[in-house]
Design an enzyme around this catalytic site. Structure first.
Site, short mmCIF file in Angstrom:
data_model
loop_
_atom_site.label_atom_id
_atom_site.label_comp_id
_atom_site.label_asym_id
_atom_site.label_seq_id
_atom_site.Cartn_x
_atom_site.Cartn_y
_atom_site.Cartn_z
N LYS A 148 -10.18 1.78 -1.51
CA LYS A 148 -9.09 1.01 -0.86
C LYS A 148 -9.56 -0.33 -0.31
O LYS A 148 -8.79 -1.28 -0.26
CB LYS A 148 -8.44 1.84 0.24
CG LYS A 148 -9.32 2.07 1.45
CD LYS A 148 -8.63 2.97 2.47
CE LYS A 148 -9.54 3.19 3.66
NZ LYS A 148 -9.35 4.48 4.29
N ARG A 208 -5.61 12.05 14.34
CA ARG A 208 -4.82 11.38 13.32
C ARG A 208 -4.15 12.51 12.54
O ARG A 208 -3.44 13.31 13.14
CB ARG A 208 -5.68 10.44 12.47
CG ARG A 208 -4.82 9.34 11.84
CD ARG A 208 -5.62 8.31 11.06
NE ARG A 208 -6.13 8.84 9.80
CZ ARG A 208 -6.85 8.11 8.96
NH1 ARG A 208 -7.18 6.86 9.25
NH2 ARG A 208 -7.28 8.62 7.81
C1 LIG Z 1 -10.49 5.10 4.38
C2 LIG Z 1 -10.68 6.54 4.33
C3 LIG Z 1 -11.95 7.06 3.99
C4 LIG Z 1 -13.15 6.20 3.75
O1 LIG Z 1 -13.64 5.68 4.97
P1 LIG Z 1 -15.02 4.90 5.06
O2 LIG Z 1 -15.31 4.87 6.52
O3 LIG Z 1 -14.77 3.55 4.49
O4 LIG Z 1 -16.02 5.66 4.28
C5 LIG Z 1 -12.07 8.43 3.91
N1 LIG Z 1 -11.01 9.25 4.13
C6 LIG Z 1 -9.79 8.78 4.48
C7 LIG Z 1 -8.68 9.75 4.71
C8 LIG Z 1 -9.60 7.41 4.58
O5 LIG Z 1 -8.37 6.96 4.92
#
Ligand SMILES: *Cc1c(COP(=O)(O)O)cnc(C)c1O
Length: 339
Positions: free
Chosen positions: A12, A105
Site C-alpha cells: 500500500k 483498531r
Molecule cells: C499497513 C498494514 C500493514 C503493514 O504495516 P507496516 O508497518 O508497514 O509493516 C500490516 N497490516 C495491516 C492490517 C495494515 O493495514
C-alpha cells in the site's frame, strides 16, 4: 531457534506498483497484501495469493472476491456476503478473523466472541476459515510482546480444539512485530507477518533500529529550485494564521539564504524527509512551495538546481500518491525501468 514465518509483502505504501511488488516476490514473500482494491487490481497479473488487509466494505465484495484470495475480517455480516458472492462465482475466499489484543483498531475483543465467530465462519459456504490475525502499534501504539502475541496463540489453540482442525494462518502483525523475531521471542504459534515498512526501509519501528544488511535510501525525492534569495529568517508584519490555520513562530537569525523548491504539502510530508545535503534546513512548506535555508551549504545551488531528499514512510506514502510527482524506478546499478 528456527522459526517458520511466511511474509505477506504489503504494497500500500507504494500504491501497489507491480514493479516494486515483483521485487518483493523475488525476495521470497509468500503473499502480496494491500488495503486498497485499486492496488490489488494492479497486481492481478502476479501469480501469488493476495490478501485484502483493510476490512472489506459490504459495497465492494464482488471486487474483493475477484482481486483478493484472502481478506482480514471482523464482521460476520461481511463474511456472509463474501460467502454468497464467492459461491456465485464458484470460488472459495479465505477468511482471516482479526483479534484485537488491545490496540483498539479492528478485531474481536473477547476470546469467546472470536471462538464462536470462527465456528460460524467454518460453517459458511463459499469461504474457508484460514486463521486469525492481529494488528498492533497502529491506533493505540500498543507494542507487540510475547505476552500479547502469546494470547493470540492461546486463542488459536482454543479455536482449533473447538473446530477440530488446525488453522493455516496466525498472522502476528506488521513491521513492529519483527523485533520479536529478531530477538528470538516470537511465540511459536505465529506463522505469518504482514510487512511493509520493514521491507521498504529496513527499519524496526519499535526499537527505532536499522536492520542489518538493508538499504535505507530506496526512496529519493528530487525537487527543483525555483527561487533563491537572501531574506530575513523572520517574516515582516503582524503574524496571523498560515495557509493551514496554524500560527507560526520564527527565530530571528538575521539575513539567510533561502531557496524555494517546486513541491509542497499536496505531494509530501516535510516532517518525514531529510535533505541528502545535511547542511540544508527545511524551514516549512505550503501546498506547492518547499522553503529551505541553504545558508550553511557548501554546494553552489542556483535556480534550476536539484535538491534531493531521503524519504521515510509517511513521505513515501504521500509522494507515491501524488500524481504531480513522476516516479522512476531504478536498479542500484542505475538501469532505469518504466515508471
Ligand atoms: C499497513 C498494514 C500493514 C503493514 O504495516 P507496516 O508497518 O508497514 O509493516 C500490516 N497490516 C495491516 C492490517 C495494515 O493495514
Amino acid at each position: 531457534m528456527e522459526q517458520n514465518i511466511d511474509v505477506a509483502g504489503v504494497t500500500k505504501c507504494f500504491c501497489g506498483n507491480p514493479i516494486i511488488a515483483r521485487e518483493f516476490l523475488m525476495g521470497g514473500v509468500s503473499y502480496l497484501a494491500d488495503s486498497r482494491l485499486e492496488n490489488l487490481k494492479k497486481l492481478r497479473m502476479l501469480d501469488v495469493p493476495k490478501i485484502m488487509i483493510r476490512l472489506p466494505m459490504i459495497s465492494e465484495i464482488e471486487e474483493v472476491v475477484k482481486y483478493a484470495d484472502i481478506s482480514l475480517n471482523s464482521e460476520l455480516d461481511t463474511v456472509k456476503k463474501i460467502g454468497q458472492v464467492a459461491s456465485s462465482m464458484d470460488k472459495v475466499h479465505g477468511i482471516v478473523l482479526m483479534v484485537d489484543l488491545g490496540d483498539l483498531r479492528e478485531g474481536f475483543f473477547n476470546k469467546e466472541d472470536i471462538i464462536s465467530a470462527c465456528e460460524e465462519v467454518n460453517s459458511i459456504s463459499g469461504v474457508k476459515l484460514m486463521g486469525i490475525g492481529t494488528n498492533l502499534s497502529c491506533y493505540g501504539g500498543v507494542v507487540p510482546t510475547c505476552e500479547n502475541l502469546g494470547r493470540l496463540t492461546e486463542i488459536k489453540e482454543s479455536i482449533e480444539n473447538r473446530i477440530g482442525r488446525s488453522l493455516d494462518i496466525v498472522s502476528g502483525g506488521n513491521s513492529s512485530s519483527y523485533q520479536l523475531v529478531e530477538a528470538g521471542k516470537m511465540p511459536c504459534g505465529v506463522n505469518n507477518l504482514r510487512l511493509g515498512t520493514m521491507l521498504l526501509l529496513g527499519h524496526d519501528e519499535v526499537n527505532d533500529k536499522w536492520i542489518k544488511g538493508t538499504y535505507h535510501d530506496c526512496f529519493i525525492l528530487k525537487t527543483e529550485i525555483v527561487e533563491i534569495k537572501d531574506k530575513p529568517s523572520k517574516p515582516i508584519g503582524e503574524i496571523g494564521k498560515d495557509a493551514f490555520g496554524n500560527v507560526p513562530a520564527f527565530e530571528d537569525e538575521g539575513i539567510i539564504k533561502r531557496a524555494i523548491c517546486a513541491i509542497g504539502k499536496q505531494d509530501t510530508d516535510i516532517k518525514w524527509m531529510e535533505p541528502l545535503d545535511g547542511s540544508i534546513k527545511i524551514l516549512g512548506a505550503s501546498s506547492d512551495h518547499l522553503i529551505l535555508d541553504i545558508s550553511k551549504s557548501k554546494m553552489d545551488y542556483h535556480v534550476g538546481s536539484i535538491v534531493e531528499f531521503q524519504l521515510d514512510y509517511v513521505a513515501i506514502l504521500s509522494v507515491m500518491n501524488s500524481t504531480y510527482v513522476r516516479k522512476v524506478i531504478k536498479n542500484r546499478d542505475e538501469k532505469v525501468r518504466e515508471g
